[in-house]
Scaffold this motif. Structure first.
Motif: not given
Ligand SMILES: C[S@@+](CC[C@H](N)C(=O)[O-])C[C@H]1O[C@@H](n2cnc3c(N)ncnc32)[C@H](O)[C@@H]1O
Length: 214
Positions: A62-86
């Motif tokens: 995810t790095f700082l979560g840029y694409s994570t945030l964009a994808m979460a915004e694109a999903l419906p309200t009951d959507g989920e992004v599992i954001a994996v980052e070591h």
């Protein structure tokens, strides 16, 4: 020509929410800003998610979560992004932006190695339950992410592997580097699989889309 096209796309084809843009500006100041998924590519990923009607997404790296945030915004309200980052520190830097954007409830941060995280999801019985996996973690382990990713998506799901053209350009063009060799092998092998549809978009340093051909 490539940089002229890049400039044009960045000027005219980036559509970000206010908070997403703030996170982008914040991330650009980071020492490793080159790791960021580009806004134009992120916009394409969001387009795909909406087109598929996706709800369950995994992001590896995810790095700082840029694409994570964009994808979460694109999903419906009951959507989920599992954001994996070591790197927990990097993951935590994105969280205030996710909260400010009001989508933190759609993001499940997962601090671990990407292969371990995928195996845990499989062990928890979450196989065949994901619509989309965006793969942007360690390039040397793309084979493993493919094998586990194919078990985690359902039969209409899609895997998207970033940076597969590092082999030709990008910052690891040295043919002797383990990353370049692993990616070259990965690209060669995946094209031999007749159980998969594979399509390469020459976007930035290559985005490879994979789905089951059946
Ligand atoms: C190219 S960056 C991701 C960029 C991100 N998608 C964005 O929108 O800016 C790759 C990330 O993967 C993480 N990473 C690398 N290897 C990993 C691994 N084996 N497990 C988990 N995360 C890993 C790195 O720490 C880095 O933050």
């Amino acid at each position: 020509l490539e940089s002229i096209i890049d400039d044009y796309l960045s000027e005219h084809f980036v559509q970000e929410s206010e908070v997403l843009h703030e996170l982008y500006e914040f991330a650009l100041k980071h020492q490793f800003a080159h790791k960021l998924t580009r806004p134009v590519q992120t916009r394409f990923l969001c387009f795909l998610l909406k087109m598929m009607g996706a709800k369950r997404v995994i992001e590896l790296g995810t790095f700082l979560g840029y694409s994570t945030l964009a994808m979460a915004e694109a999903l419906p309200t009951d959507g989920e992004v599992i954001a994996v980052e070591h790197n927990e520190k990097w993951l935590n830097m994105g969280k205030p932006f996710w909260e400010k954007a009001g989508v933190a409830n759609k993001i499940s941060p997962y601090v671990d190695d990407a292969s371990i995280a995928l195996q845990c999801l499989l062990d928890e019985g979450q196989g065949q339950s994901f619509d989309f996996i965006y793969i942007d973690a360690e390039k040397r382990f793309y084979d493993d992410y493919l094998e586990k990713g194919l078990q985690l998506i359902h039969n209409k799901g899609v895997l998207a592997f970033d940076n597969v053209l590092h082999v030709i350009h990008g910052n690891v063009a040295d043919p002797q580097s383990p990353t370049t060799r692993a990616l070259a092998e990965f690209n060669k092998n995946i094209l031999k699989r007749d159980d998969l549809d594979v399509s390469l978009l020459p976007m930035f340093d290559g985005l490879l889309l994979v789905r089951f051909s059946r």
